[in-house]
Structure formats: C-alpha cells, structure tokens
Design an enzyme around this catalytic site. Sequence first.
Site, short mmCIF file in Angstrom:
data_model
loop_
_atom_site.label_atom_id
_atom_site.label_comp_id
_atom_site.label_asym_id
_atom_site.label_seq_id
_atom_site.Cartn_x
_atom_site.Cartn_y
_atom_site.Cartn_z
N GLU A 80 0.82 -1.22 0.00
CA GLU A 80 0.00 0.00 0.00
C GLU A 80 0.85 1.26 0.00
O GLU A 80 1.72 1.43 0.87
CB GLU A 80 -0.90 -0.02 1.26
CG GLU A 80 -1.93 1.09 1.27
CD GLU A 80 -2.84 1.02 2.51
OE1 GLU A 80 -3.13 -0.07 3.01
OE2 GLU A 80 -3.26 2.10 2.96
N LYS A 256 -6.65 -1.11 12.32
CA LYS A 256 -6.04 -1.50 11.03
C LYS A 256 -4.91 -0.54 10.68
O LYS A 256 -3.85 -0.94 10.19
CB LYS A 256 -7.12 -1.51 9.94
CG LYS A 256 -6.69 -2.13 8.62
CD LYS A 256 -6.06 -1.17 7.64
CE LYS A 256 -5.71 -1.86 6.34
NZ LYS A 256 -5.05 -0.99 5.37
N ASP A 272 5.77 -14.07 11.56
CA ASP A 272 4.42 -14.58 11.30
C ASP A 272 3.42 -13.47 11.61
O ASP A 272 3.00 -13.27 12.74
CB ASP A 272 4.20 -15.81 12.21
CG ASP A 272 2.83 -16.43 12.03
OD1 ASP A 272 1.95 -15.80 11.42
OD2 ASP A 272 2.64 -17.56 12.52
N HIS A 369 -2.46 10.06 -0.37
CA HIS A 369 -2.50 8.68 -0.82
C HIS A 369 -2.48 8.64 -2.36
O HIS A 369 -1.70 7.92 -2.97
CB HIS A 369 -3.78 8.06 -0.29
CG HIS A 369 -3.86 6.59 -0.40
ND1 HIS A 369 -3.22 5.77 0.49
CD2 HIS A 369 -4.48 5.79 -1.28
CE1 HIS A 369 -3.47 4.51 0.15
NE2 HIS A 369 -4.23 4.50 -0.92
#
Length: 416
Positions: A80, A256, A272, A369
């Site tokens: 991203e 998030k 992991d 963005h």
Amino acid sequence: MDVFSGYYKKSVDERIKLLKEFAGLTSDEVSVLEKTGSLSPDIADRMIENVVGSVHLPLGICTNFKINGKEYAVPMAVEEPSIIAAASNAAKLSLPEGFTADADEPIMMGQVQITNVKNPETALSVLRKHKKEILDYSKEFAKGMEKYGGGVKDFEARILETIRGKMIICEFYIDVRDAMGANTINTVLEKTAPFIKEIIGGTTRLRILTNLAVKRKAVAKAVWKKDKIGEEAIEGILDGYAFADADIYRCATHNKGIMNGIDAVALATGNDWRAVEAGAHAYAAMNGYSPLTKYSLNKNGDLEGLIELPLSVGTVGGAINTLPTAKIALKILKVKTARELSMVMACAGLANSFAALKALSTEGIQKGHMRLHARNIAVIAGAKKPEEIDFVSKKLAEESNYSVDFAKKILKEMKK
Ligand code: MEV
C-alpha cells in the site's frame, strides 16, 4: 539520521548504495536486494508445499525513527502506498525526543486441553500437587533455550466450562528468548501431554500455543508538540481517537491503521504476521474491543500517544533463517534481540496510527495517498519510460484527477 535525509528523492540504486554503507551490507546482500526475485525456487520449495513461484512485495525503509535515544532505519514490506511516507513523517514530527519504548521478557503461553476427565475438581488438585514434576518433565523439551536464559518457567491448570462440558486446561509459560517460539512451545506441549494424561487420565486434545501473548507485550509512547503539529491537528486526533473509543466500526479501522506499520515490519523481517494480527485483535477485545493506541493531552498541552499490545516476534528461527531478505532487514534494523524488535514494531504502529488520524481529521487521506498512487496509475495507463511516469503522475496530482482515463489522455498528448 543524516544518511537518510532526502531518501525519498533518491533513485533505488542510490538508496541501496546508502543502505550498504549504513548497515554494512555485503555485495551478496546488495545483490539480493537488487534482484526483486531474491527467493530462489529451491528455498521456496523447502519453505511450503506445492510451490510454483513466489509473490513479491516492495521493501522500503522508514526513516526518522528514534527510539529510546537510538536511531533506526525501519524496513517495511507492504503493497500500500503512503504507509512508509506516513510513518516516516510521524516519526520526524516526534523528534528530537522520538519514541520511548519497553517490552516484557519473551514469555509465551501454550495450552493443553484435556477432556473426559472423570472428576475435574479432583484432577485439578492432583495436577497442582504434581506441579514440580510436570515442570521438571516439560523443561527437558526446551533445554536448548535454557543456556540463553529461556526455557519452561511455569505451569498452571484450570477448569474450563464449555458447551461440551468441563475440561482441564493446562498452561505452560515458556521463555523463548529471541525466537517467536511456536515450534519450541508446541514441542513442549506435545511431549508433556502424555505425562499429564498418566497423572489424571482423560483424553488429550489440543496442544498449541496461544497467540494472545499477554506476557509478551510491547509498549511505546511519543509526544507530538503543539508548536510543531498545531492545535487543530491535536484536536482532530483526539476527536478521532474518541470516535474509535466509542464505536467498534471505527475502532476496527483505527486498529487496522496501527497494523499497517506493525505487519509491514513483521513481513519485512520474516515474522508470522497472522500470529501478530491474531494477538493484537484478541488483546484489543479483552475488555470490549478497544483502540490499541490511546491519545491524550499532557500537562503542556502537547499530544501524547501510547500503544500497548502483545508482539510475539523473533529475530532467529522459522522463516527468518530462510528468507534472504528477512536477514538483511534485521541487519538494517540493527536490533539485538526480539524484545528490541517488538519495541520498534510498537513504535511503527504508533507512528502509522498518529499519521492516519492526523490526515483523516484534517485534509483527509486521499490527497496524499493518491499523490503517491499516481505513479501506479500512470503505469496502468501505459506509461513505461521513467520520464513518462514522472510527467503523467505529476499532471494527475496537479489536476487532482487520478482516473486512468485522464492518465491515458495525458500520455497520449505527451507522446504527440
Ligand atoms: C488505511 O490503510 C488505514 C486507515 O484507514 C487507518 C485509519 O482509518 O485510521 C487510514
């Protein structure tokens, strides 16, 4: 760090050259970075089953991180755009103090489930009486860790009421030092479970670590000064935090934003990230799903950001030993222990959280963005040469129009 000043303006080759000097990378390590396909089919085939190829993610360096007085270049692997830019900017705004961080000793917990025990209450007291023998028995299977100060540290048992009746749950606390620890823990559990069964009978079922590693937390803090970021940004971030604190729908996305940074470091270092994710969200949900970062005003009216979450990550073992880029990422990070890595990850999470809230509560995230995404759009529209990509992406940003059709139009005109 001076070496990283204007890093984002440099070419990939120049960045690698600087990194080579900064981290003392060998020529072989540099060539691993240069080849985007650094994972050979042989290595990949040894890692998982039915291998047909490998998937690549860009690896970037977050700059400006100062944690407990030490400067870090933080590698992040992520698809991203803007995550690395945002974290680098948040870290820069926290300077000159930077972040303070701490982490627990690397104690993980593993569980053995025993069902069909005739009298669970009696079994529980028998287990408690045999605690020392069980501990001694289990220690044999983590002996390798003992010379580094790790190994099995404690054992507890409890009765769990479930939809299938009462069960005995045995819990082992294991110091896994610089490993993530899953293999050691699961081995201890599987080897010790028959010994427990000999003592109390019943049926041995699941023997597995928990990812809710509450004894292996990392915490970090940073203060963003009002004269640096402005009162409006502080108010916006506090409002954004209050929203997440009060509303689970917002809270999921708030968290998030934190995991954007944490997962990206986990991926870069061969850790992991599913385990990290599971632990983070379970921890957030322990007292009703809550934000993993918290914001408040300190006595000077500056913004204080805090993060606390379990981070079971390693600097040795597992895929870290196999993935060539993971080893290089750890070398760039210059972390000495898994604890230190978890502190860096907590800071990355806090930085991304701060940056997301700051952008969301003021100009919105789309401007920055999309500006960073513009180069992708230029390529999708057919731009190939670097000057075409530069020209098209610049025009998209100037017009604040990021549609592929518009990019195609610009490219066509440019080619004319
Ligand atoms: C996007 O990857 C992450 C954000 O949605 C996080 C947030 O909303 O806080 C911007």
